[in-house]
Design a protein around this motif. Sequence first.
Motif, short mmCIF file in Angstrom:
data_model
loop_
_atom_site.label_atom_id
_atom_site.label_comp_id
_atom_site.label_asym_id
_atom_site.label_seq_id
_atom_site.Cartn_x
_atom_site.Cartn_y
_atom_site.Cartn_z
N THR A 101 1.99 -5.69 -3.75
CA THR A 101 2.40 -6.29 -2.47
C THR A 101 3.91 -6.32 -2.39
O THR A 101 4.59 -6.75 -3.33
CB THR A 101 1.85 -7.72 -2.34
OG1 THR A 101 0.42 -7.69 -2.42
CG2 THR A 101 2.27 -8.33 -1.01
N ASP A 102 4.44 -5.85 -1.27
CA ASP A 102 5.87 -5.86 -1.03
C ASP A 102 6.30 -7.30 -0.74
O ASP A 102 5.80 -7.91 0.21
CB ASP A 102 6.21 -4.97 0.15
CG ASP A 102 7.68 -5.01 0.51
OD1 ASP A 102 8.50 -4.78 -0.39
OD2 ASP A 102 7.99 -5.30 1.68
N PRO A 103 7.21 -7.88 -1.55
CA PRO A 103 7.58 -9.29 -1.37
C PRO A 103 8.29 -9.55 -0.05
O PRO A 103 8.23 -10.66 0.49
CB PRO A 103 8.50 -9.58 -2.56
CG PRO A 103 9.00 -8.24 -2.99
CD PRO A 103 7.92 -7.27 -2.69
N GLU A 104 8.95 -8.54 0.50
CA GLU A 104 9.71 -8.73 1.74
C GLU A 104 8.80 -8.76 2.97
O GLU A 104 8.90 -9.65 3.82
CB GLU A 104 10.73 -7.61 1.88
CG GLU A 104 11.57 -7.68 3.15
CD GLU A 104 12.53 -6.51 3.27
OE1 GLU A 104 12.83 -6.12 4.41
OE2 GLU A 104 12.96 -6.00 2.22
N SER A 105 7.89 -7.79 3.06
CA SER A 105 7.04 -7.68 4.25
C SER A 105 5.66 -8.30 4.07
O SER A 105 4.98 -8.61 5.05
CB SER A 105 6.87 -6.21 4.63
OG SER A 105 6.14 -5.52 3.61
N GLY A 106 5.24 -8.44 2.81
CA GLY A 106 3.89 -8.93 2.54
C GLY A 106 2.82 -7.87 2.68
O GLY A 106 1.63 -8.17 2.57
N ARG A 121 -1.91 -4.87 6.86
CA ARG A 121 -1.99 -6.27 6.45
C ARG A 121 -3.45 -6.73 6.58
O ARG A 121 -4.10 -6.48 7.59
CB ARG A 121 -1.09 -7.11 7.37
CG ARG A 121 -0.78 -8.50 6.89
CD ARG A 121 0.11 -9.19 7.91
NE ARG A 121 1.34 -8.45 8.18
CZ ARG A 121 2.42 -8.54 7.41
NH1 ARG A 121 2.42 -9.32 6.34
NH2 ARG A 121 3.52 -7.85 7.71
N LYS A 196 6.79 0.95 7.70
CA LYS A 196 7.29 0.50 6.40
C LYS A 196 7.33 1.65 5.40
O LYS A 196 8.30 1.79 4.63
CB LYS A 196 6.41 -0.64 5.87
CG LYS A 196 6.95 -1.30 4.60
CD LYS A 196 8.28 -1.98 4.85
CE LYS A 196 8.78 -2.68 3.59
NZ LYS A 196 10.13 -3.25 3.77
N GLU A 199 10.30 3.92 6.31
CA GLU A 199 11.58 3.25 6.58
C GLU A 199 12.77 3.96 5.93
O GLU A 199 13.83 4.10 6.56
CB GLU A 199 11.48 1.80 6.10
CG GLU A 199 12.64 0.93 6.51
CD GLU A 199 12.40 -0.52 6.11
OE1 GLU A 199 12.56 -1.41 6.96
OE2 GLU A 199 12.03 -0.76 4.92
#
Length: 319
Positions: A101-106, A121, A196, A199
């Motif tokens: 899981t990406d900590p910034e976007s979730g 998500r 994402k 990006e």
Amino acid sequence: MENLRPFPEKVNKPNFLIKWLCPSRRRAYRTYRRALDSYAKGLPTFAMVRESLADLPQQDPEVVEIAAYLDKLDWPGPLKCPQYPYDFTSEYNPRQVEVMTDPESGLPYAMHGGKRLFYPRGYDMARIQYLYSNVALEQDPLSPHLYLTPEFDVPDGAVLFDVGAAEADFSLSVIEKVSRVYIFEVLEEWNEPLRKTFEPWKEKVTILNKYASDAPSETCVTLDSFRETIPSGSDIFFKIDVEGAEDQVLQGAQTLLASPDFNVRAVVCVYHRPDDLERFSALMRSLGYSAEVSRGYIALAIPSGAAPYLRRGLIRCRR
């Protein structure tokens, strides 16, 4: 390592096993079952595949390979046959796919060729493991669904049209070498993960929430409509995998395909309808392209149980 296999249609895991699993395990198992049930709807039975196998040249090494695989499994005729009836599939186990899981976007993601491939998500781990494992399996060097080979690749600096992208793993695998990418994916749930994923390369990636088709409309666009945006002399690569709508996509790309101003290559899936191989091969040859057929066969019974149940995967086309 074990391969994903469809369960017999009327057989379920004993309820007492699920009862003793923790809630997260129960959710994972149910996700796995839903994925398999959906996957199995378009699969032929073993009896159907053997029927199609009998209509193919019996001395063909590709036919012999499938026959040996079926004999080794020795499953009863009424059971569903795996979509890829080959031994190489045993090398792919969804449970070995690491989901992070990406900590910034979730957003959840899996690593794909050293790059992060994001998923919507709310997708749980089991679903992502299943999806990514299938993506990897489809591009195995022995797969009938293999897009590229050492002899047929995306040229450096090419303009890529990824038509029917989903998570766009194909675009991500060649993102460093192409000059521009147009990603076609109409399902809104993929908007955020696609943005994402790409990006780091957003300057050269355009994500379109429209269908590529044979006529423009509020929801559709033709590939020919991009002609004026592509410099003369450019290499163009079409990847077309749109669940049976390949015909409309090709009809909407006739100008680009026929133009002497571009060097076009295309990979087109031909297994969604029984006559796709013959029709698309004839169309591309009429435009001056070769139509190399991928190795092997895919087991399918779509639409609605239509034969043949063993079909070629795709054609690789170039002038």
